[in-house]
Motif scaffolding. Structure first.
Motif, PDB file in Angstrom:
ATOM      1  N   HIS A  62       0.830  -1.204   0.000  1.00 24.87           N
ATOM      2  CA  HIS A  62       0.000   0.000   0.000  1.00 24.87           C
ATOM      3  C   HIS A  62       0.868   1.260   0.000  1.00 24.87           C
ATOM      4  N   PHE A  63       0.490   2.209  -0.861  1.00 23.88           N
ATOM      5  CA  PHE A  63       1.155   3.512  -0.953  1.00 23.88           C
ATOM      6  C   PHE A  63       0.091   4.604  -0.936  1.00 23.88           C
ATOM      7  N   ALA A  64       0.434   5.764  -0.407  1.00 27.06           N
ATOM      8  CA  ALA A  64      -0.525   6.857  -0.208  1.00 27.06           C
ATOM      9  C   ALA A  64      -1.160   7.330  -1.507  1.00 27.06           C
ATOM     10  N   ASP A  65      -0.367   7.396  -2.567  1.00 25.94           N
ATOM     11  CA  ASP A  65      -0.870   7.922  -3.838  1.00 25.94           C
ATOM     12  C   ASP A  65       0.083   7.510  -4.961  1.00 25.94           C
ATOM     13  N   ARG A  66      -0.234   7.922  -6.181  1.00 21.62           N
ATOM     14  CA  ARG A  66       0.579   7.511  -7.329  1.00 21.62           C
ATOM     15  C   ARG A  66       1.998   8.071  -7.249  1.00 21.62           C
ATOM     16  N   GLN A  67       2.147   9.281  -6.753  1.00 18.85           N
ATOM     17  CA  GLN A  67       3.486   9.858  -6.635  1.00 18.85           C
ATOM     18  C   GLN A  67       4.346   9.048  -5.668  1.00 18.85           C
ATOM     19  N   ALA A  68       3.787   8.681  -4.525  1.00 19.40           N
ATOM     20  CA  ALA A  68       4.529   7.863  -3.559  1.00 19.40           C
ATOM     21  C   ALA A  68       4.867   6.504  -4.163  1.00 19.40           C
ATOM     22  N   PHE A  69       3.932   5.930  -4.906  1.00 21.48           N
ATOM     23  CA  PHE A  69       4.170   4.647  -5.564  1.00 21.48           C
ATOM     24  C   PHE A  69       5.306   4.763  -6.577  1.00 21.48           C
ATOM     25  N   ASP A  70       5.243   5.790  -7.442  1.00 18.27           N
ATOM     26  CA  ASP A  70       6.274   5.966  -8.473  1.00 18.27           C
ATOM     27  C   ASP A  70       7.653   6.175  -7.859  1.00 18.27           C
ATOM     28  N   THR A  71       7.710   6.961  -6.785  1.00 14.39           N
ATOM     29  CA  THR A  71       8.977   7.192  -6.095  1.00 14.39           C
ATOM     30  C   THR A  71       9.505   5.879  -5.516  1.00 14.39           C
ATOM     31  N   ALA A  72       8.625   5.113  -4.907  1.00 14.31           N
ATOM     32  CA  ALA A  72       9.027   3.832  -4.330  1.00 14.31           C
ATOM     33  C   ALA A  72       9.555   2.881  -5.398  1.00 14.31           C
ATOM     34  N   MET A  73       8.868   2.810  -6.528  1.00  8.67           N
ATOM     35  CA  MET A  73       9.270   1.878  -7.587  1.00  8.67           C
ATOM     36  C   MET A  73      10.634   2.230  -8.174  1.00  8.67           C
ATOM     37  N   ALA A  74      11.007   3.504  -8.130  1.00 10.50           N
ATOM     38  CA  ALA A  74      12.292   3.955  -8.680  1.00 10.50           C
ATOM     39  C   ALA A  74      13.435   3.847  -7.671  1.00 10.50           C
ATOM     40  N   SER A  75      13.142   3.427  -6.445  1.00 11.46           N
ATOM     41  CA  SER A  75      14.149   3.424  -5.385  1.00 11.46           C
ATOM     42  C   SER A  75      15.093   2.226  -5.484  1.00 11.46           C
ATOM     43  N   PRO A  76      16.319   2.387  -4.972  1.00 13.19           N
ATOM     44  CA  PRO A  76      17.250   1.255  -4.922  1.00 13.19           C
ATOM     45  C   PRO A  76      16.711   0.101  -4.058  1.00 13.19           C
ATOM     46  N   GLU A  77      15.961   0.441  -3.024  1.00 12.96           N
ATOM     47  CA  GLU A  77      15.391  -0.588  -2.157  1.00 12.96           C
ATOM     48  C   GLU A  77      14.401  -1.456  -2.930  1.00 12.96           C
ATOM     49  N   ASN A  78      13.589  -0.818  -3.780  1.00  7.43           N
ATOM     50  CA  ASN A  78      12.642  -1.585  -4.578  1.00  7.43           C
ATOM     51  C   ASN A  78      13.357  -2.408  -5.643  1.00  7.43           C
ATOM     52  N   ARG A  79      14.406  -1.855  -6.218  1.00  6.57           N
ATOM     53  CA  ARG A  79      15.183  -2.638  -7.194  1.00  6.57           C
ATOM     54  C   ARG A  79      15.757  -3.891  -6.541  1.00  6.57           C
ATOM     55  N   ALA A  80      16.221  -3.778  -5.309  1.00  2.47           N
ATOM     56  CA  ALA A  80      16.751  -4.946  -4.589  1.00  2.47           C
ATOM     57  C   ALA A  80      15.642  -5.975  -4.355  1.00  2.47           C
TER      58      ALA A  80
END
Length: 103
Positions: A62-80
């Motif tokens: 769960h993410f607050a909104d599309r911007q938070a989701f997009d930021t999360a998906m681009a993160s190094p943590e998500n890539r890992a």
């Protein structure tokens, strides 16, 4: 408006090894993803339409909104986390992005 990543997993050949890796390795990586508000893991118990359920497990991130989701998906943590999921669930997982709507 909540945006979710749904990860739908079909039944692995070795459910015990899958679950051990999922809980001991994958979820700790997921919990580091920035902006993640909540993670829910659902075990599928039955198919009410009959037959075997098409999925074994469904995870919701769960993410607050599309911007938070997009930021999360681009993160190094998500890539890992993405690299890890491909190491143990390639061919077993379908990932969907959904927007929650109140009924």
């Amino acid at each position: 408006m909540t945006v979710k990543l749904l990860a739908l997993y079909t039944r692995p050949d070795d459910t015990e090894a899958f679950l051990a890796h999922y809980h001991d390795v994958h979820m700790p990586l997921i919990m580091k993803v920035p902006g993640l508000q909540k993670a829910v893991v659902n075990r599928v118990d039955a198919n009410l339409m009959g037959g075997d359920p098409p999925y074994f497990q469904i995870a919701e991130l769960h993410f607050a909104d599309r911007q938070a989701f997009d930021t999360a998906m681009a993160s190094p943590e998500n890539r890992a986390a993405g690299k890890d999921v491909m190491s143990f669930a390639k061919g077993l997982v379908t990932m969907l992005v959904v927007t929650e709507e109140a009924a």
